[in-house]
Every structure is written in structure tokens, then in C-alpha cells.
Design a protein around this motif. Structure first.
Motif, PDB file in Angstrom:
ATOM      1  N   HIS A 108      26.378-115.498  19.750  1.00  0.00           N
ATOM      2  CA  HIS A 108      26.128-116.934  19.774  1.00  0.00           C
ATOM      3  C   HIS A 108      26.057-117.394  21.214  1.00  0.00           C
ATOM      4  O   HIS A 108      26.788-116.898  22.089  1.00  0.00           O
ATOM      5  CB  HIS A 108      27.235-117.699  19.032  1.00  0.00           C
ATOM      6  CG  HIS A 108      26.844-119.089  18.651  1.00  0.00           C
ATOM      7  ND1 HIS A 108      26.962-120.148  19.515  1.00  0.00           N
ATOM      8  CD2 HIS A 108      26.318-119.598  17.504  1.00  0.00           C
ATOM      9  CE1 HIS A 108      26.538-121.255  18.911  1.00  0.00           C
ATOM     10  NE2 HIS A 108      26.139-120.949  17.701  1.00  0.00           N
ATOM     11  N   CYS A 128      34.695-119.829  18.447  1.00  0.00           N
ATOM     12  CA  CYS A 128      35.511-118.834  19.135  1.00  0.00           C
ATOM     13  C   CYS A 128      35.442-117.463  18.487  1.00  0.00           C
ATOM     14  O   CYS A 128      35.183-117.320  17.286  1.00  0.00           O
ATOM     15  CB  CYS A 128      36.976-119.269  19.147  1.00  0.00           C
ATOM     16  SG  CYS A 128      37.279-120.857  19.921  1.00  0.00           S
ATOM     17  N   SER A 129      35.738-116.491  19.301  1.00  0.00           N
ATOM     18  CA  SER A 129      35.959-115.116  18.851  1.00  0.00           C
ATOM     19  C   SER A 129      36.950-114.475  19.801  1.00  0.00           C
ATOM     20  O   SER A 129      36.892-114.716  21.012  1.00  0.00           O
ATOM     21  CB  SER A 129      34.653-114.324  18.836  1.00  0.00           C
ATOM     22  OG  SER A 129      34.912-112.933  18.704  1.00  0.00           O
ATOM     23  N   ILE A 175      34.068-114.759  13.828  1.00  0.00           N
ATOM     24  CA  ILE A 175      33.776-115.981  14.589  1.00  0.00           C
ATOM     25  C   ILE A 175      34.253-117.181  13.779  1.00  0.00           C
ATOM     26  O   ILE A 175      33.977-117.275  12.579  1.00  0.00           O
ATOM     27  CB  ILE A 175      32.268-116.093  14.883  1.00  0.00           C
ATOM     28  CG1 ILE A 175      31.818-114.882  15.718  1.00  0.00           C
ATOM     29  CG2 ILE A 175      31.954-117.387  15.615  1.00  0.00           C
ATOM     30  CD1 ILE A 175      30.327-114.802  15.901  1.00  0.00           C
ATOM     31  N   LEU A 213      29.704-119.572  22.742  1.00  0.00           N
ATOM     32  CA  LEU A 213      30.856-118.853  22.197  1.00  0.00           C
ATOM     33  C   LEU A 213      31.891-118.689  23.298  1.00  0.00           C
ATOM     34  O   LEU A 213      31.548-118.373  24.441  1.00  0.00           O
ATOM     35  CB  LEU A 213      30.417-117.482  21.673  1.00  0.00           C
ATOM     36  CG  LEU A 213      31.467-116.646  20.938  1.00  0.00           C
ATOM     37  CD1 LEU A 213      31.853-117.304  19.619  1.00  0.00           C
ATOM     38  CD2 LEU A 213      30.926-115.231  20.684  1.00  0.00           C
ATOM     39  N   ALA A 223      35.001-112.412  22.431  1.00  0.00           N
ATOM     40  CA  ALA A 223      34.002-113.023  23.312  1.00  0.00           C
ATOM     41  C   ALA A 223      34.257-112.622  24.764  1.00  0.00           C
ATOM     42  O   ALA A 223      35.408-112.452  25.181  1.00  0.00           O
ATOM     43  CB  ALA A 223      34.043-114.542  23.178  1.00  0.00           C
TER      44      ALA A 223
END
Length: 662
Positions: free
Chosen positions: A133, A114-115, A322, A136, A118
């Protein structure tokens, strides 16, 4: 797909790790598993991308610091000794990307990378400015406990945002419950709740909770109502969960709360009936419903510390942090549960009374094992951001909260019937709030309510059947034709009826129709009827054996049990009983009893025979009825036989009759 991917290759070729799928550091040694050009090449030939522990170790040693971070994260998350890992972008199915880990016990554990930055709305594939990524999703680090400042601040923000939602506005601004508990800041004594009655319009919250062994000890009774109104109710005497609710409402600035056990006089039958009949208004007009969704035991807090399940940082790319976390379950209204055992994850939401509390509330704040979840008529949110990532597929929106006006009544029946009740006589009272809300929207009169069904929607709901094994017949005064007269999950036949005509009904109530105060109830209908015999137990086994010696096969009905069956002409068939026939009491049915079979539907099945020709078989849906002693042409239903007796065989044995079912 591969050609399209190649067309998007940047002029300056990049290399991506074949294990972690992050961009490789310039100094890292290349491995045959690495991907050049775009990381999406990893999915050119498959919808997933796998890597092994050996590859993760090898990649870490060659200089991929992201693989080293991932290996360290697996240690902290308890999956260091995994067998295989699989990146799942989930391009063609609802849901956010995941990392699936097969552990040493062959169990699959699901994680998310996760971010908070994203993108939403579309996957990373085929975008010019790809995220760091391939797998993500949007996600946020959540509070250590559902009761800390960050969590309650988030709840306050959700409430404030929702107060501006057009769909979530109060319908009856003048309504206030008969009693409320006052906990506002205008009082100097903050250790006592005041029981107040007959207030003018004030904002209030409602509590949705599961009763436990400690709840009756603080319930409102006729013997203590006057004393509590005069002296108040010490907060310290409340169960811990309720004390926590008071804390939450103080933080949210709500000064009044309605709690069923403390606002209804529990030992006064008339007060209970009067107040329970107002449930639709109480929950629909509450400023907020607080749901103790994970609580099911005495001395349990509303809040839960989940600090042992903290996310683990993996990388920082262009200022974007991240992290990896274990995927948490999230409640939805879908028939397909998100977890194997939702009753354990959210024990509150499986209860009968809570169905209408959840459905009628405009806004609901759930306290779960893992985080806070917000439901309203315009959005569903959680602290971790999972709903944001999983709403990009519009087809999933039906899995979230809708008002009763947006649901068909048969959908209400399906959602409610399977939910258990502590007191079975509450079967219809616990649905009365939704019934009143539905009546207000559709203009139905209470006289049109037929023990859990609406007269104007009778064709869609009358022919119901159990989708689980039968239980003992409950001792409640309801007609056999009502789904509410049995226990268990039900479905309703909603296709065209097979020459069925409803010719009238007569349901007499002693009080509120929607509360189920029935004196008597009958429905008259006509259709094609054939006579038969019902068997169960040893006599059914002997009947089947005798038929086998004559070369007669037993037809297996859809969803039928092996313990009961019927004989129709020369045919034997199993069927689905409404309840267990072998128990004493009103539900007992003697093996060998005469029955009648009422045709109500058909199903067509086309198969290809050995020579390649298409063969159509039309089977029947049949209601099983038994005659009442001493009352000619009056019957009660005992089950349904589905999809086994051929329609033309049935029709040759049937005649058209009018029946009265009670």
C-alpha cells in the motif's frame, strides 16, 4: 515526478484501486479512477489522493474486496457517513502516512493504515519492492488495557533494554532517598508497605502523579510517622492509582518506591524543605519513574481499558496483516502540541512540579489514556509503534526527551513558566531540582542563582516578557525583575542587547538559594532611559480619544493589550504589562503614574513603498519601570513595550542612566 514514476513501471502492468489504493483482484472490473503501473501514480500531480463515499461503494460492488473491508471498517470506527477521504503520504513533512476523513460535521478525523512489517526509514515511493500500500506505516496492535500482561511485559522489555543504554546509567550509585516504601518479595505480608529510612544503596522507583482530593488523606504526617514505621501502611488504604503502581513495580521486580506524599513529612516545614531540595537526586537516580500521566481525579485507576477503540483488519497481503486504526495522540517535547488540548489528554504533564520530574528522570514509563509510553535519554517508544514511524525525519528528534545538560536555561524557563502550581510559593522550589542539576553540569555556584536566573546567563534571560494576557500579581516574595514573580508563559529576548551594561547585583537568601528563600534582591544596570506616563482603564481610553482629536495615532506594541498604554513624549503606545494593574494589593498601579522606559533591543522591518522602494523601519524593545516611593533611582518593572516605538524617536528623548531594579 511523473516521468520518474513511469521509469519504474514493472514489465507486468498492475492495476491499483483508485479508492483504497490496494492492488485490484484480477477478476475485478476496471474503473476510470483506477491506477495502472505503480500505485504512486495516484500522487503524481498532488501530495494527496482523495476518494468519495460514492466511489468506495462503486468499487466495492465491482469486486474490490479491500474497498468492501474499508467500508466495513468505517462502520466500526464510526465514520461511515463521511464526506470525503484523503490519503496523505506526508512525503515532505515529518510524520507517518495518514488517512484523513472529513465527517458529516466537517471535522477531520485521522487514521493510519498499519502493518507490523511495514518498512521504516523511508517512504514506500520509488522503492523496487514496494509494500502492498502507498500509505502504509509501521504499527502494532496494542493491548486492550494498559494493565494487562502484554502491556506490562512490554514495559519490562523496555526497562531491560534501557538498563544497557550508555546515556541512561545511574549517576550517583550511592544515593538513596531518606525514606522509601518497601514492597519487596522478601516479606511474607504482601498487603502492607513498610516505611524504611536511611537505607544503603538499593534500586528504587519514583512515582510522578498529580495530587487529588484523596491524596492528603494518606499523606505522611509527624503524628503517624512513628506508627507507620512500626506497623506499615495497608496497601488497601492507598488510592487506587497507587495500588496499581505497586502492582506494576511487583511485575517489574522493583522492591522500593518513593512517593512524595508518603516519603516527605507534609506538616513538618523543615523536613519538606530538606527533602524537596533533593528532588534532582531522587528522580535522576531512580531506576524508573512511573508517571500517572492521564490521572487527575480521585478514585481513578492507573490503568485504562480502551477496548472500544480496537483496530480493524483490512487485508492480508503475502502473509502481511494490514489493519486500520484511529491515530492516537503522542506526547513530545515540541512547543507545538500534538493535540488541541494536551492538558486534558495528559493532565499530569501540565503541572509545575512535574516538569522537573519528567526532565530529571532517566527513564519514565507513562500510563496514558490509550497505551504505555516509554521515555529515556536514548529512545522514546510506545505500544502502537507511532514513534518508530515518526522518527524517520531526523529533524524531529529535538521533540523528544533530553537531559537538563542539553538544554539552555532560557529553554528551561520557557518550558516551566507556563505550568500552573497549586501553591504559588512553590514557583522556585518546583524548579530547584533542575537548577541543581544544571549547576552541577556547568560548575555554577548557588550564590550565582538569581531568583530563577543564572548570573552568567543573565543577558539571555533578564529581558523576558509575557506571551499571554496578564494575570493578577501573585503574593510571593520575589523581585519584580524575575520571571518567577509573575504568572504565565514567557519568552526571553535572546538577540544582541542595545547598549545595556549590568554593573552588579545583590540577592540575599535566608536559606537555600535554589529553593527561593529570598530576603532581598536587586540588580544594577545602565542603558538609554526616557521618561513617560502609564495609563489604564477609562483614563487610558480618554487619553487615546484626546490624542485622536489631535491627530495622534496609538502605536500597537507586539503582544500588547488594549487596556493599558503609555505616553512617551507626544507618542501613545500600548504595551504588555507583567500583571493586571487594576487589582488591589502590591500589584496595583495608579493610572497616570510616572514611569521610565529602558531600551534593551531593536528590530528591523523592511517594507516596499508605493513606488517600489525599500523602506527600513527600526523599532525598539523597551522595559517599563516605575520608581519606588522614597527610594531615588530604584525601580520595579511592570511590563515590556515591543516593536512599535521607532528607535530614533526614542533615542532623541533618552539619556543614559544607571538604574537599580528590585
Amino acid at each position: 515526478m511523473l516521468d520518474r514514476l513511469k521509469s519504474l513501471v514493472h514489465k507486468k502492468e498492475k492495476h491499483w484501486c483508485g479508492a483504497c489504493l490496494f492492488e485490484l483482484p484480477p477478476a475485478a472490473k476496471l474503473l476510470p479512477s483506477d491506477i495502472s503501473g505503480r500505485y504512486e501514480y495516484a500522487f503524481a500531480e498532488s501530495d494527496s489522493h482523495e476518494f468519495t463515499p460514492a466511489l468506495l461503494i462503486e468499487s466495492s460492488k465491482r469486486g474490490c474486496d479491500r474497498c468492501a473491508a474499508l467500508a466495513s471498517a468505517f462502520e466500526k470506527l464510526g465514520v461511515a457517513n463521511f464526506k470525503e477521504a484523503s490519503w496523505q503520504p506526508n512525503l515532505n513533512s515529518p510524520g507517518s502516512p495518514t488517512l484523513e476523513i472529513t465527517d458529516a460535521n466537517d471535522a477531520v478525523q485521522v487514521f493510519e493504515v498499519c502493518s507490523s512489517e511495514a518498512p521504516l526509514g523511508e517512504p514506500a515511493f520509488f522503492t523496487d519492492d514496494a509494500p502492498p500500500h502507498a500509505v502504509l506505516c509501521r504499527g502494532y496492535k496494542i493491548s486492550r488495557t494498559t494493565g494487562d500482561d502484554d502491556a506490562l511485559d512490554q514495559a519490562g522489555k523496555w526497562l531491560k533494554d534501557c538498563q544497557a543504554h550508555e546515556k541512561c546509567q545511574i549517576e550517583d550509585a550511592g544515593f538513596v532517598p531518606s525514606r522509601l516504601l518497601y514492597l519487596g518479595s522478601k516479606r511474607t505480608d504482601t498487603d502492607v508497605l513498610d516505611v524504611v529510612e536511611n537505607l544503603e544503596s538499593v534500586p528504587y522507583a519514583a512515582l510522578s502523579h498529580r495530587w487529588t482530593d484523596e491524596t492528603p488523606s494518606i499523606s505522611l504526617l509527624t503524628t503517624n510517622l512513628s506508627d507507620r514505621k512500626q506497623h506499615g501502611m495497608p496497601i488497601a488504604n492507598l488510592p487506587q492509582m497507587m495500588q496499581d503502581v505497586v502492582l506494576v513495580l511487583h511485575r517489574l521486580g522493583i522492591e522500593y518506591v518513593w512517593i512524595d506524599s508518603l516519603c516527605i513529612v507534609q506538616d513538618d516545614k523543615e523536613d519538606w524543605k530538606r527533602e524537596a531540595a533533593k528532588m534532582a537526586l531522587i528522580y535522576a537516580n531512580a531506576e524508573l519513574t512511573v508517571a500517572a500521566s492521564w490521572c487527575d481525579r480521585p478514585r481513578q485507576s492507573l490503568f485504562r481499558d480502551h477496548g472500544h477503540e480496537v483496530p480493524v483488519d483490512l487485508a492480508e497481503v503475502n502473509g502481511q496483516s494490514i489493519f486500520i486504526r484511529r491515530r492516537k495522540p503522542h506526547l513530545t517535547w515540541s512547543e507545538e502540541p500534538m493535540v488541541e488540548d494536551p492538558d486534558t489528554e495528559w493532565p499530569l504533564l501540565s503541572r509545575g512540579w512535574v516538569y522537573q520530574e519528567q526532565l530529571l528522570s532517566r527513564r519514565m514509563l507513562h500510563f496514558t489514556r490509550n497505551e504505555l509510553i516509554w521515555e529515556c535519554l536514548e529512545t522514546t517508544q510506545c505500544e502502537c509503534g507511532w514513534y518508530d514511524s515518526n522518527m524517520r525525519h531526523q529533524s524531529t528528534r529535538d521533540s523528544y526527551k533530553r537531559s537538563p545538560a542539553d538544554k539552555a536555561w532560557v529553554e528551561i524557563i520557557k518550558g516551566y513558566a507556563k505550568r500552573p502550581l497549586t501553591v504559588m510559593t512553590d514557583r522556585l522550589p518546583a524548579l530547584a531540582g533542575i537548577g541543581k542539576a544544571m549547576a552541577a553540569v556547568k560548575g555554577y555556584e548557588s550564590a550565582e542563582y538569581l531568583c530563577g536566573m543564572w548570573e552568567k546567563e543573565l543577558e539571555e534571560s533578564f529581558f523576558w516578557y509575557l506571551t499571554e494576557p496578564p494575570h493578577e500579581k501573585p503574593d510571593i516574595r520575589l523581585p519584580s525583575w524575575s520571571w518567577a514573580s509573575v504568572v504565565g508563559d514567557v519568552e526571553c529576548w535572546q538577540l544582541s542587547l542595545e547598549d545595556i551594561e549590568f554593573s552588579g547585583n545583590n540577592v540575599v537568601y535566608a536559606g537555600d538559594a535554589l529553593m527561593g528563600d529570598m530576603v532581598s534582591g536587586m540588580i544594577c544596570l545602565s542603558g538609554h532611559v526616557a521618561s513617560g506616563v502609564v495609563y489604564h482603564g477609562q483614563e487610558w481610553a480618554d487619553t487615546v480619544k484626546a490624542g485622536g482629536r489631535k491627530g495622534l495615532d496609538v502605536l500597537t506594541g507586539e503582544g500588547a493589550t488594549d487596556e493599558v498604554g503609555l505616553k512617551l513624549g507626544e507618542q501613545f503606545a500600548t504595551f504588555s504589562p507583567d500583571y493586571r494593574f487594576d487589582m488591589p494589593g502590591s500589584g496595583h498601579v495608579d493610572s497616570g503614574s510616572q514611569i521610565v522606559c529602558l531600551l534593551f533591543g531593536r528590530n528591523s522591518l523592511i517594507e516596499v513603498d508605493d513606488v517600489g522602494d525599500s523602506v527600513e523601519t527600526i523599532t525598539s524593545y523597551i522595559l517599563i519601570l516605575r520608581p519606588l516611593n522614597g527610594t531615588p533611582l530604584r525601580y520595579e518593572r511592570i511590563g515590556v513595550c515591543r516593536e512599535c516605538i521607532e528607535l530614533d524617536v526614542f533615542m532623541r528623548q533618552s539619556e543614559r542612566h544607571q538604574l537599580t531594579v528590585v
